[in-house]
Design an enzyme around this catalytic site. Structure first.
Site, PDB file in Angstrom:
ATOM      1  N   LYS A 181       0.875  -1.188   0.000  1.00  0.00           N
ATOM      2  CA  LYS A 181       0.000   0.000   0.000  1.00  0.00           C
ATOM      3  C   LYS A 181       0.910   1.235   0.000  1.00  0.00           C
ATOM      4  CE  LYS A 181      -1.887   3.082   1.936  1.00  0.00           C
ATOM      5  NZ  LYS A 181      -1.678   4.483   1.475  1.00  0.00           N
ATOM      6  N   GLY A 234       6.907   5.576   7.754  1.00  0.00           N
ATOM      7  CA  GLY A 234       6.068   6.771   7.729  1.00  0.00           C
ATOM      8  C   GLY A 234       6.282   7.585   8.981  1.00  0.00           C
ATOM      9  N   GLY A 239       2.570   5.780  12.943  1.00  0.00           N
ATOM     10  CA  GLY A 239       3.166   4.562  13.495  1.00  0.00           C
ATOM     11  C   GLY A 239       2.588   4.212  14.863  1.00  0.00           C
ATOM     12  N   GLU A 256       9.589   2.041  10.785  1.00  0.00           N
ATOM     13  CA  GLU A 256      10.629   2.998  10.361  1.00  0.00           C
ATOM     14  C   GLU A 256       9.973   4.371  10.385  1.00  0.00           C
ATOM     15  OE1 GLU A 256      13.590   2.150   9.934  1.00  0.00           O
ATOM     16  OE2 GLU A 256      13.539   0.023   9.461  1.00  0.00           O
ATOM     17  N   CYS A 290      14.055  10.907   5.931  1.00  0.00           N
ATOM     18  CA  CYS A 290      13.857  10.658   7.363  1.00  0.00           C
ATOM     19  C   CYS A 290      15.161  10.833   8.139  1.00  0.00           C
ATOM     20  CB  CYS A 290      13.281   9.268   7.550  1.00  0.00           C
ATOM     21  SG  CYS A 290      14.187   8.092   6.580  1.00  0.00           S
ATOM     22  N   GLU A 387      10.303  17.199  13.778  1.00  0.00           N
ATOM     23  CA  GLU A 387      10.688  16.833  12.410  1.00  0.00           C
ATOM     24  C   GLU A 387       9.939  17.715  11.425  1.00  0.00           C
ATOM     25  OE1 GLU A 387       9.203  13.158  10.602  1.00  0.00           O
ATOM     26  OE2 GLU A 387      11.238  12.805   9.881  1.00  0.00           O
TER      27      GLU A 387
HETATM   28  P1  NAD Z   1       2.478   9.027   6.864  1.00  0.00           P
HETATM   29  O1  NAD Z   1       2.727   8.409   8.188  1.00  0.00           O
HETATM   30  O2  NAD Z   1       1.484  10.129   6.780  1.00  0.00           O
HETATM   31  O3  NAD Z   1       2.006   7.923   5.814  1.00  0.00           O
HETATM   32  C1  NAD Z   1       2.771   6.769   5.562  1.00  0.00           C
HETATM   33  C2  NAD Z   1       1.885   5.697   4.974  1.00  0.00           C
HETATM   34  O4  NAD Z   1       0.926   5.306   5.946  1.00  0.00           O
HETATM   35  C3  NAD Z   1       1.079   6.144   3.756  1.00  0.00           C
HETATM   36  O5  NAD Z   1       1.020   5.075   2.835  1.00  0.00           O
HETATM   37  C4  NAD Z   1      -0.292   6.422   4.338  1.00  0.00           C
HETATM   38  O6  NAD Z   1      -1.322   6.301   3.386  1.00  0.00           O
HETATM   39  C5  NAD Z   1      -0.371   5.326   5.388  1.00  0.00           C
HETATM   40  N1  NAD Z   1      -1.332   5.576   6.462  1.00  0.00           N
HETATM   41  C6  NAD Z   1      -1.759   6.757   6.971  1.00  0.00           C
HETATM   42  N2  NAD Z   1      -2.666   6.560   7.954  1.00  0.00           N
HETATM   43  C7  NAD Z   1      -2.810   5.212   8.077  1.00  0.00           C
HETATM   44  C8  NAD Z   1      -3.589   4.377   8.917  1.00  0.00           C
HETATM   45  N3  NAD Z   1      -4.415   4.880   9.839  1.00  0.00           N
HETATM   46  N4  NAD Z   1      -3.479   3.037   8.787  1.00  0.00           N
HETATM   47  C9  NAD Z   1      -2.632   2.512   7.870  1.00  0.00           C
HETATM   48  N5  NAD Z   1      -1.899   3.249   7.039  1.00  0.00           N
HETATM   49  C10 NAD Z   1      -1.969   4.586   7.141  1.00  0.00           C
HETATM   50  O7  NAD Z   1       3.921   9.478   6.352  1.00  0.00           O
HETATM   51  P2  NAD Z   1       4.297  10.251   5.031  1.00  0.00           P
HETATM   52  O8  NAD Z   1       3.803  11.661   5.183  1.00  0.00           O
HETATM   53  O9  NAD Z   1       3.885   9.463   3.836  1.00  0.00           O
HETATM   54  O10 NAD Z   1       5.896  10.216   5.093  1.00  0.00           O
HETATM   55  C11 NAD Z   1       6.645  11.095   5.859  1.00  0.00           C
HETATM   56  C12 NAD Z   1       7.078  10.476   7.171  1.00  0.00           C
HETATM   57  O11 NAD Z   1       7.733   9.234   6.936  1.00  0.00           O
HETATM   58  C13 NAD Z   1       8.090  11.320   7.932  1.00  0.00           C
HETATM   59  O12 NAD Z   1       7.762  11.352   9.297  1.00  0.00           O
HETATM   60  C14 NAD Z   1       9.400  10.570   7.752  1.00  0.00           C
HETATM   61  O13 NAD Z   1      10.346  10.764   8.749  1.00  0.00           O
HETATM   62  C15 NAD Z   1       8.935   9.162   7.684  1.00  0.00           C
HETATM   63  N6  NAD Z   1       9.930   8.353   6.996  1.00  0.00           N
HETATM   64  C16 NAD Z   1      10.688   7.489   7.733  1.00  0.00           C
HETATM   65  C17 NAD Z   1      11.661   6.717   7.128  1.00  0.00           C
HETATM   66  C18 NAD Z   1      12.503   5.753   7.907  1.00  0.00           C
HETATM   67  O14 NAD Z   1      13.094   4.894   7.291  1.00  0.00           O
HETATM   68  N7  NAD Z   1      12.559   5.832   9.197  1.00  0.00           N
HETATM   69  C19 NAD Z   1      11.855   6.826   5.745  1.00  0.00           C
HETATM   70  C20 NAD Z   1      11.068   7.706   5.023  1.00  0.00           C
HETATM   71  C21 NAD Z   1      10.095   8.459   5.662  1.00  0.00           C
END
Ligand code: NAD
Length: 483
Positions: A181, A234, A239, A256, A290, A387
């Site tokens: 997804k 994410g 998370g 992550e 990230c 962040e």
């Molecule tokens: P996000 O948490 O908003 O979304 C990530 C994913 O989760 C998307 O596919 C989204 O559709 C899904 N999602 C959202 N709500 C959900 C729910 N209730 N249930 C299941 N899935 C759901 O993050 P983003 O805005 O896409 O990405 C940015 C974030 O990701 C930043 O905080 C960044 O630090 C983090 N990130 C971390 C790493 C790492 O390896 N640690 C790498 C890249 C990005």
């Protein structure tokens, strides 16, 4: 300047049971090009019926996939890597349009690394093996490493194809079926990856692509009783919610999450290299990384020189169309992230940090933001703690090693850290003192499919890449035989 031709015929549908299909209820969503705010394509949006369909085909396919000879599974995954490299230009152009990353970066970094994830796991899957364990005389005990069953990958929008490969490649290598997804703002290269998976001959049902909303199909995946594990990348906010919502079905989770990584320049560093390194650490991928080195600590003796040179370098960075093959600076990925970044810039100004570069929108079309540097940042300021996930650097000064370590570790996050010094023992002392999943010494943002990657503290848990990722997607069975 030469504009790379925008791809025209690319998949936008879901991939379920070995076929590209529309969403069962016909819904779609728009994928937007962040450099011009125009719709690139209408993309199928998965819902309950599509997840049910993907689960049904995964159930049918997973037994044969798990028991396929490792050599055969390996060669299929290797072919996926080959298929991706065959279409390198198409992947790079589509990613540039969909995510705002410069084409050149996609072509030289993202596509080869994506393919390499498949090839690395194609190789190491053949080392998955059990053990024999000596116990009482008359008993023979051995262990089997078995797949978990059906797992899911939920990915963010900042490195769309690489994140997808980090989830899909180890899951398939370990003999699982996987549902992917991707994030809504960047659904397109995952669909191209589905074409490569199909072309390589991965059996129907073993991989499904469900583009759609996190709050709908994402949430359904999290709550699904038959999905054994989720590898999530994410925000920490989502998370935390996922951990709670996955608890009733006891899913195994790899988290992550976010970061606020400290990058340190000691006075004895090769300053020109360190300044370039600090610039790349925060501004690579427009700060949407990230592990971005978003807190820069500079030793007092060289502080003013570093700030001045860094600000000058930031001021020279100009944006252009990500499809321009000379582009080095693209727009923020989406409107939400653009607004968030601008909001943090305002908070830096209001809370009294000294703006030395950027601090405003770039141009008047697309989500471009000027690379921004704040000096005289205090640890309690919002831009030093939260962040931003955008091109905003918060610089702080330090005098002594102990003070530095305390400041660098005073974050809820612990994803990565960097250090620039010629003193080898200082570099190792720093690496040992810092609470982070990765430390880069005289370099920043290196990754390799073979090196485990993940966070300390609220940056998450579990590791992706490397053998640890493969092991996390298996479970161990002990077999006791009376002789
Ligand atoms: P996000 O948490 O908003 O979304 C990530 C994913 O989760 C998307 O596919 C989204 O559709 C899904 N999602 C959202 N709500 C959900 C729910 N209730 N249930 C299941 N899935 C759901 O993050 P983003 O805005 O896409 O990405 C940015 C974030 O990701 C930043 O905080 C960044 O630090 C983090 N990130 C971390 C790493 C790492 O390896 N640690 C790498 C890249 C990005």
């Amino acid at each position: 300047m030469a504009l790379i031709e925008a791809p025209k015929n690319f998949p936008t549908r879901l991939y379920i049971n070995g076929e590209f299909v529309d969403a069962a209820d016909g819904r779609t969503f728009d994928s937007i090009n962040p450099s011009n705010e125009q719709v690139i394509a209408k993309v199928a949006m998965a819902g309950r019926k599509d997840l049910d369909h993907a689960m049904e085909s995964a159930r049918k396919a997973m037994g044969a996939w798990a028991s396929l000879a490792p050599a055969k599974r390996s060669s299929l995954l290797w072919k996926v890597g080959d298929e991706i490299m065959k279409r390198r230009q198409e992947f790079a152009a589509l990613e540039a349009m969909d995510s705002g990353k410069p084409y050149n970066e996609c072509f030289n970094i993202d596509v080869p690394m994506t393919a390499d994830h498949f090839k690395y796991f194609a190789g190491v899957l053949r080392s998955l093996q059990g053990e024999t364990i000596p116990v009482n005389d008359g008993l023979f005990v051995y262990t089997l490493r078995e797949p978990l069953g059906i797992v899911a990958g939920i990915t963010p929008w900042n490195f769309p194809m690489m994140m997808a490969a980090r989830k899909v490649a180890p899951a398939l290598a370990a003999g699982n079926a996987i549902i992917l997804k991707p994030a809504n703002p960047t659904p397109l290269t995952a669909a191209l990856m589905a074409e490569c998976i199909h072309a390589a001959g991965i059996p129907a049902g073993v991989f499904a692509l469900l583009n759609g909303k996190g709050s709908e199909v994402g949430q359904m995946i999290v709550e699904h009783p038959e999905i054994a594990a989720i590898s999530f990348t994410g925000s920490t906010e989502v998370g935390v919610r996922m951990v709670r919502d996955a608890a009733p079905t006891l899913k195994k989770l790899t988290m992550e999450l976010g970061g606020k990584s400290p990058n340190v320049v000691f006075a004895d560093a090769d300053l020109e290299t360190a300044i370039k390194g600090a610039q790349a650490a925060i501004f690579y991928n427009k700060g949407e990384v990230c592990t971005a080195g978003s807190r820069l600590f500079v030793e007092a003796k060289v502080h003013d020189e570093v700030v001045e040179k860094l600000a000058a370098r930031a001021g020279k960075m100009v944006g252009s169309d990500p499809l321009d093959d000379t582009c080095r600076w693209g727009p923020q990925n989406n409107k939400g992230q653009f607004d968030t970044t601008m909001k943090y810039i305002e908070s830096g100004k209001k809370e009294g940090a000294r703006l030395v570069a950027g601090g405003e929108r770039m141009g008047d079309k697309g989500y471009y933001v000027k690379p921004t540097v704040f000096a005289d940042v205090k640890p309690e300021m919002t831009i030093a703690r939260e962040e931003i996930f955008g091109p905003v650097l918060a610089v702080q000064k330090f005098e002594a090693f102990e003070e530095l370590v305390e400041k660098a570790n005073s974050s809820v996050y612990g994803l990565a850290a960097g250090v620039w010094t010629k003193d080898v023992s200082k570099a190792h002392r720093y690496a040992k003192s810092i609470k982070a999943g990765a430390v880069w010494v005289n370099c920043y943002n290196w990754y390799d499919s073979a090196v485990p990657y993940g966070g300390y503290k609220q940056s998450g848990y579990g590791r992706e890449m490397g053998l640890q990722a493969l092991h996390a997607l298996t479970q161990t069975k002990s077999v006791w035989v009376q002789l």
